[in-house]
Design a protein around this motif. Sequence first.
Motif, PDB file in Angstrom:
ATOM      1  N   LEU A  52       5.994   3.203  -1.303  1.00  0.00           N
ATOM      2  CA  LEU A  52       5.600   2.071  -0.331  1.00  0.00           C
ATOM      3  C   LEU A  52       5.764   1.033  -0.754  1.00  0.00           C
ATOM      4  O   LEU A  52       4.972   1.109  -1.799  1.00  0.00           O
ATOM      5  CB  LEU A  52       4.433   3.408   0.398  1.00  0.00           C
ATOM      6  CG  LEU A  52       4.995   3.797   1.446  1.00  0.00           C
ATOM      7  CD1 LEU A  52       3.327   4.624   1.960  1.00  0.00           C
ATOM      8  CD2 LEU A  52       5.422   4.327   2.864  1.00  0.00           C
ATOM      9  N   PRO A  53       5.392   0.186  -0.074  1.00  0.00           N
ATOM     10  CA  PRO A  53       5.066  -1.226  -0.300  1.00  0.00           C
ATOM     11  C   PRO A  53       4.103  -1.438  -1.128  1.00  0.00           C
ATOM     12  O   PRO A  53       3.352  -1.745  -2.339  1.00  0.00           O
ATOM     13  CB  PRO A  53       5.771  -2.420   0.508  1.00  0.00           C
ATOM     14  CG  PRO A  53       6.557  -1.510   1.422  1.00  0.00           C
ATOM     15  CD  PRO A  53       5.852   0.153   0.605  1.00  0.00           C
TER      16      PRO A  53
ATOM     17  N   ALA B 145       2.633  -2.796  -5.493  1.00  0.00           N
ATOM     18  CA  ALA B 145       1.641  -4.127  -6.049  1.00  0.00           C
ATOM     19  C   ALA B 145       2.735  -5.405  -4.912  1.00  0.00           C
ATOM     20  O   ALA B 145       2.839  -6.274  -5.720  1.00  0.00           O
ATOM     21  CB  ALA B 145       1.459  -4.496  -6.772  1.00  0.00           C
ATOM     22  N   LEU B 146       3.273  -4.850  -3.492  1.00  0.00           N
ATOM     23  CA  LEU B 146       4.329  -5.419  -3.138  1.00  0.00           C
ATOM     24  C   LEU B 146       3.880  -6.419  -1.227  1.00  0.00           C
ATOM     25  O   LEU B 146       3.935  -6.577  -0.964  1.00  0.00           O
ATOM     26  CB  LEU B 146       5.580  -4.910  -3.142  1.00  0.00           C
ATOM     27  CG  LEU B 146       6.455  -4.933  -4.164  1.00  0.00           C
ATOM     28  CD1 LEU B 146       7.150  -3.996  -3.698  1.00  0.00           C
ATOM     29  CD2 LEU B 146       7.094  -6.072  -4.740  1.00  0.00           C
ATOM     30  N   VAL B 147       2.604  -5.988  -1.505  1.00  0.00           N
ATOM     31  CA  VAL B 147       2.195  -6.190   0.078  1.00  0.00           C
ATOM     32  C   VAL B 147       0.336  -6.775  -0.074  1.00  0.00           C
ATOM     33  O   VAL B 147      -0.492  -6.767  -0.958  1.00  0.00           O
ATOM     34  CB  VAL B 147       1.577  -4.773   0.836  1.00  0.00           C
ATOM     35  CG1 VAL B 147       1.022  -5.619   1.574  1.00  0.00           C
ATOM     36  CG2 VAL B 147       2.518  -3.986   1.463  1.00  0.00           C
TER      37      VAL B 147
ATOM     38  N   SER C  34       4.816  -8.698   5.143  1.00  0.00           N
ATOM     39  CA  SER C  34       4.434  -9.573   6.122  1.00  0.00           C
ATOM     40  C   SER C  34       3.003  -8.265   6.937  1.00  0.00           C
ATOM     41  O   SER C  34       3.930  -7.520   7.294  1.00  0.00           O
ATOM     42  CB  SER C  34       4.683 -10.060   6.731  1.00  0.00           C
ATOM     43  OG  SER C  34       4.308 -11.093   7.470  1.00  0.00           O
ATOM     44  N   LEU C  35       2.345  -9.243   6.915  1.00  0.00           N
ATOM     45  CA  LEU C  35       1.409  -8.190   7.314  1.00  0.00           C
ATOM     46  C   LEU C  35       1.176  -8.898   9.137  1.00  0.00           C
ATOM     47  O   LEU C  35       0.195  -8.394   9.816  1.00  0.00           O
ATOM     48  CB  LEU C  35       0.013  -8.501   6.897  1.00  0.00           C
ATOM     49  CG  LEU C  35      -0.364  -7.145   5.715  1.00  0.00           C
ATOM     50  CD1 LEU C  35      -1.160  -7.752   4.685  1.00  0.00           C
ATOM     51  CD2 LEU C  35       0.131  -6.094   6.234  1.00  0.00           C
TER      52      LEU C  35
ATOM     53  N   MET D  81      -1.803   1.048   6.554  1.00  0.00           N
ATOM     54  CA  MET D  81      -1.878   1.986   4.715  1.00  0.00           C
ATOM     55  C   MET D  81      -2.289   0.897   3.987  1.00  0.00           C
ATOM     56  O   MET D  81      -3.554   0.637   3.985  1.00  0.00           O
ATOM     57  CB  MET D  81      -0.802   1.278   3.852  1.00  0.00           C
ATOM     58  CG  MET D  81      -1.358   1.653   2.032  1.00  0.00           C
ATOM     59  SD  MET D  81      -0.259   2.552   1.220  1.00  0.00           S
ATOM     60  CE  MET D  81       0.446   3.949   1.102  1.00  0.00           C
ATOM     61  N   TYR D  82      -2.260  -0.486   4.547  1.00  0.00           N
ATOM     62  CA  TYR D  82      -3.425  -1.659   4.303  1.00  0.00           C
ATOM     63  C   TYR D  82      -4.267  -1.754   5.241  1.00  0.00           C
ATOM     64  O   TYR D  82      -5.707  -2.240   4.519  1.00  0.00           O
ATOM     65  CB  TYR D  82      -2.459  -3.162   4.473  1.00  0.00           C
ATOM     66  CG  TYR D  82      -3.407  -4.480   3.976  1.00  0.00           C
ATOM     67  CD1 TYR D  82      -3.420  -5.136   2.832  1.00  0.00           C
ATOM     68  CD2 TYR D  82      -3.504  -4.851   4.892  1.00  0.00           C
ATOM     69  CE1 TYR D  82      -3.883  -6.081   2.585  1.00  0.00           C
ATOM     70  CE2 TYR D  82      -4.949  -6.351   4.759  1.00  0.00           C
ATOM     71  CZ  TYR D  82      -4.589  -6.847   3.258  1.00  0.00           C
ATOM     72  OH  TYR D  82      -4.682  -7.704   2.553  1.00  0.00           O
ATOM     73  N   ASN D  83      -4.610  -1.250   6.123  1.00  0.00           N
ATOM     74  CA  ASN D  83      -5.691  -1.575   6.925  1.00  0.00           C
ATOM     75  C   ASN D  83      -6.327  -0.789   7.251  1.00  0.00           C
ATOM     76  O   ASN D  83      -8.024  -1.140   7.205  1.00  0.00           O
ATOM     77  CB  ASN D  83      -5.434  -1.771   8.452  1.00  0.00           C
ATOM     78  CG  ASN D  83      -4.888  -3.075   8.845  1.00  0.00           C
ATOM     79  OD1 ASN D  83      -4.964  -4.350   7.924  1.00  0.00           O
ATOM     80  ND2 ASN D  83      -3.615  -3.448   9.688  1.00  0.00           N
ATOM     81  N   VAL D  84      -6.208   0.808   6.948  1.00  0.00           N
ATOM     82  CA  VAL D  84      -6.874   1.767   7.082  1.00  0.00           C
ATOM     83  C   VAL D  84      -6.851   2.960   5.801  1.00  0.00           C
ATOM     84  O   VAL D  84      -7.140   4.072   5.935  1.00  0.00           O
ATOM     85  CB  VAL D  84      -7.185   2.524   8.655  1.00  0.00           C
ATOM     86  CG1 VAL D  84      -7.116   1.286  10.030  1.00  0.00           C
ATOM     87  CG2 VAL D  84      -5.390   3.328   8.766  1.00  0.00           C
TER      88      VAL D  84
END
Length: 310
Positions: free
Chosen positions: A198-199, A203-205, A210-211, A225-228
């Motif tokens: 996964l991105p 280290a790609l987010v 984009s978020l 994955m980024y938020n929770v």
Amino acid sequence: MKSPFVYQYVPAACLKVTDEDSADFLQSQFSNDLRPFRAGQCTYGLWLDNKGKVCADSYVLCSGEEEFYVLSKYSSASLIQEKLESHIIADEVVLEALPLFGGALFGGVEPSEIYKLLGVASVELGCFGEANGLLYFSSLWADVGIVEVFCLSGQAQARIDDIVSIQKVSEVSENWIHRLRVGSGVPLVPAEVGPSDLPGEGALVPAAASLTKGCYLGQEVVARMYNVGRPQRALYQLKSSGATPNMPAPIMTEVGKVVGELRTVYAEKGSWSGVGMVKKRFIESGETLYLEDEIAIESITDFAADQRLD
């Protein structure tokens, strides 16, 4: 006084995307925001599957209202083209694979000096230029001043060869340029981050995924994955002494439990450095990790934050 260097290679992908739905179609598939579709705009991002896994990466260059280039150094043209074609339903989009000529990475001096060397107009970060059969732009490695050049013809490649020869630009090796890349925290797609990843693990987010742009293929997984969530694995820079190991190499604990994989490796004097995907909890616990034949990994550094953990 600094002097310029060059690394020459053959790029993996050069596609032309045209027709009236090209902008909206690419926006729906690409992980980064291509709006406002301004001519001269250059955007790096990823092509994900519906599970959010990394299939390929590329730069997307907007050269006109309905005209784009898709360029990648290492992700193949056939893979990107097949992926895009599988999602064209009623869209008016034409994909064309362009012949592959040369590519070059110039560095060692300020980008403005490199553009002067090439005899082309300077461009700002996030933009590209097109002249004399060359596509050129400042790359992700902006902190070390790399300018990327793609040649659209044999004549353009010959022009680069002439510049390198006449100006006596130092040519560097593949091993050298990748060590520079790793030191700049730029992961290699698909060798270091690929179809099983996964991105957020690579280290790609948010730099490449984009978020904020809204819906694109794989977007829900990236956002979740980024938020929770919390990635269970991550990329690390690994170093050790001795002979260069064969790739890919399993990374193990002292008792032989496989906790990761060394995916790329680059030789140094009497030692090697490389990049591996490793389960984070085994890094955070401070455990000594090994390759096969009980080769201890002597140094482990977080790929993104460059914090020593050994």
